[in-house]
Motif scaffolding. Sequence first.
Motif, PDB file in Angstrom:
ATOM      1  N   ASN A 172      74.614  15.109  45.634  1.00  0.00           N
ATOM      2  CA  ASN A 172      75.525  14.459  46.470  1.00  0.00           C
ATOM      3  C   ASN A 172      74.533  13.493  47.812  1.00  0.00           C
ATOM      4  OD1 ASN A 172      77.241  15.882  45.241  1.00  0.00           O
ATOM      5  ND2 ASN A 172      77.530  17.547  46.530  1.00  0.00           N
ATOM      6  N   ASN A 173      74.921  13.788  48.888  1.00  0.00           N
ATOM      7  CA  ASN A 173      74.026  13.248  49.753  1.00  0.00           C
ATOM      8  C   ASN A 173      73.049  13.622  50.625  1.00  0.00           C
ATOM      9  OD1 ASN A 173      76.558  14.180  50.334  1.00  0.00           O
ATOM     10  ND2 ASN A 173      76.892  12.811  52.371  1.00  0.00           N
ATOM     11  N   ALA A 174      72.604  14.817  50.136  1.00  0.00           N
ATOM     12  CA  ALA A 174      71.485  15.722  50.815  1.00  0.00           C
ATOM     13  C   ALA A 174      70.099  15.262  50.536  1.00  0.00           C
ATOM     14  CB  ALA A 174      71.591  17.305  50.196  1.00  0.00           C
ATOM     15  N   GLU A 175      69.919  14.485  49.361  1.00  0.00           N
ATOM     16  CA  GLU A 175      68.696  14.092  48.975  1.00  0.00           C
ATOM     17  C   GLU A 175      68.035  13.105  50.111  1.00  0.00           C
ATOM     18  OE1 GLU A 175      66.410  10.998  46.010  1.00  0.00           O
ATOM     19  OE2 GLU A 175      68.706  10.959  46.260  1.00  0.00           O
ATOM     20  N   PRO A 176      68.694  12.437  50.840  1.00  0.00           N
ATOM     21  CA  PRO A 176      67.923  11.330  51.772  1.00  0.00           C
ATOM     22  C   PRO A 176      67.298  12.205  52.896  1.00  0.00           C
ATOM     23  CG  PRO A 176      70.057  10.336  51.320  1.00  0.00           C
ATOM     24  CD  PRO A 176      69.983  11.738  50.644  1.00  0.00           C
ATOM     25  N   TRP A 177      67.819  13.246  53.141  1.00  0.00           N
ATOM     26  CA  TRP A 177      67.166  14.035  54.373  1.00  0.00           C
ATOM     27  C   TRP A 177      65.779  14.312  53.965  1.00  0.00           C
ATOM     28  CZ3 TRP A 177      71.118  18.384  56.338  1.00  0.00           C
ATOM     29  CH2 TRP A 177      71.762  17.531  57.320  1.00  0.00           C
ATOM     30  N   ALA A 178      65.649  15.044  52.670  1.00  0.00           N
ATOM     31  CA  ALA A 178      64.144  15.689  51.999  1.00  0.00           C
ATOM     32  C   ALA A 178      63.288  14.143  52.045  1.00  0.00           C
ATOM     33  CB  ALA A 178      64.360  16.321  50.903  1.00  0.00           C
ATOM     34  N   VAL A 179      63.740  12.909  51.508  1.00  0.00           N
ATOM     35  CA  VAL A 179      62.811  12.101  51.231  1.00  0.00           C
ATOM     36  C   VAL A 179      62.355  11.542  52.711  1.00  0.00           C
ATOM     37  CG1 VAL A 179      63.016   9.673  50.817  1.00  0.00           C
ATOM     38  CG2 VAL A 179      63.924  11.355  49.283  1.00  0.00           C
ATOM     39  N   LEU A 180      63.561  11.216  53.681  1.00  0.00           N
ATOM     40  CA  LEU A 180      63.280  10.721  55.106  1.00  0.00           C
ATOM     41  C   LEU A 180      62.348  11.642  55.884  1.00  0.00           C
ATOM     42  CD1 LEU A 180      66.688   9.179  55.792  1.00  0.00           C
ATOM     43  CD2 LEU A 180      64.759   7.784  54.932  1.00  0.00           C
ATOM     44  N   ASN A 181      62.706  12.791  55.945  1.00  0.00           N
ATOM     45  CA  ASN A 181      61.922  13.918  56.610  1.00  0.00           C
ATOM     46  C   ASN A 181      60.480  13.737  56.249  1.00  0.00           C
ATOM     47  OD1 ASN A 181      63.965  14.707  58.415  1.00  0.00           O
ATOM     48  ND2 ASN A 181      64.622  16.104  56.818  1.00  0.00           N
ATOM     49  N   THR A 182      60.003  13.720  54.784  1.00  0.00           N
ATOM     50  CA  THR A 182      58.819  13.609  54.443  1.00  0.00           C
ATOM     51  C   THR A 182      58.396  12.577  54.781  1.00  0.00           C
ATOM     52  OG1 THR A 182      59.531  14.957  52.387  1.00  0.00           O
ATOM     53  CG2 THR A 182      57.543  13.936  52.289  1.00  0.00           C
ATOM     54  N   TYR A 183      58.975  11.303  54.635  1.00  0.00           N
ATOM     55  CA  TYR A 183      58.144   9.884  55.316  1.00  0.00           C
ATOM     56  C   TYR A 183      57.689  10.150  56.734  1.00  0.00           C
ATOM     57  CZ  TYR A 183      58.417   6.899  51.429  1.00  0.00           C
ATOM     58  OH  TYR A 183      58.114   6.300  50.082  1.00  0.00           O
ATOM     59  N   PHE A 184      58.977  10.652  57.632  1.00  0.00           N
ATOM     60  CA  PHE A 184      58.543  10.825  59.226  1.00  0.00           C
ATOM     61  C   PHE A 184      57.145  11.460  59.365  1.00  0.00           C
ATOM     62  CE2 PHE A 184      63.327   9.760  59.918  1.00  0.00           C
ATOM     63  CZ  PHE A 184      62.765   8.395  60.167  1.00  0.00           C
TER      64      PHE A 184
END
Length: 432
Positions: free
Chosen positions: A239-251
Amino acid sequence: DTTASRLRLAGLCFLLQILTIILFAVFVRYSPESGSGSCSQQLNCSWKNQDLGFQHPRFRHVHLQALLGFGLLVAFLGRYGPGSVATSILVVAFAIQWAVLIQGFLYFFLNGKIYVGAQSMVSADFCSAALLISSGALLGRVNPVQMLLLTLLGVTLFSINEYVLLSLMGISDSGGSLTVHTFGAYFGLMVSRILHQPRMDKRKEQQDTGHQPDAFAVLGTIYLWIFWPSFASAATVRNNAEPWAVLNTYFSLAASTLAAFVLSPLLYEESTLRMVQIQDATLAGAAVMGMAGEMLVTPFGALIAGFLAGLIPPLGFRFLTPVLRSRLKTQDTCGVHNVHGLPGMLGALLGTLLTALATADAYGGRLELVFPLVAQGSRTATDQALCQLSALPVTLLLASLGGCLTGAVLKIKGLRTPRDTRHLENPGLREV
């Protein structure tokens, strides 16, 4: 004696490969095309139910990270660089096969067969990543035969630890702060402690990075930046949970890199920053987001966590590594304690704090995906946070006991490399 050790390596590789082929023939099958649903209904899967169609590009990224990222990250060592890359590939090649079997029995076992799909390969890659972290503590002091045995035992112990944490305790650790980074680091350190040889201590073999340009470290760091966000989110929910993990890791990666530029000029007299120091900070930033990545860290929270994690490696190498070496008699070739162990523990504490603050209002429909037991009402957020917290000592205990056992096996007389210092450099794997 080198002939005997070469034959030993060839024989062990042959035996292990034949064994895995036989076990694959008996147990392993591809999961049916509709297999994404079978995980949740019939199989005891800690890996959350997901559409396997999405899995292939992500699996590729995880695999690239395990091989290229981790392989090149150890290549900066001047004395052991090329040999260590060859050893990394050997570890990955065997770890993936063995992990598919061991994890298959724990998660994907149904009607006497292990059903493999993209998700089981992703979890096997996570396992090989943990083993590569462990091997970073031992490079230059174990031969390929010992490395294979380390992989054989390490994969089994990793899978047991992961099963206890994810299935029995029901914790959320999708990016592996505990299961990959903390377990891998302390398992390797404990093996290193058991294998300690007093005479070797007198040679300054640590951090021998001077003979070779940092090109490998540059490549490893770039691969890390490109692929780690996918690695960190590979086991997160759809669903839309994936961007959190990706974005948090980038930050987190961005902030940890700046932290290296803050501390290194203060702690070291060198005018320019070594690429290896940036690499270490980047790894620490990735490790700290393993557990918290899919939770509601908020962007500024990810920046704070990454910045704090990036401060750990320079401080650790300056103040902790000499203590480890002199007082605790533990050599740590790649500094996994500073780069994976401590940031992984920090990540677990951050995850615990965020779990305690988790509310249905803040997470919405995501709560069921990130904390299914809380969403179902069988646990409160506080109970879940206590479980997340207690997973840290459980992981440290299993890593330490497993490391003691593995170290004892690797110390068996016939396996050890002769004490001639040249053999530290593993001449058999020197040319790549």
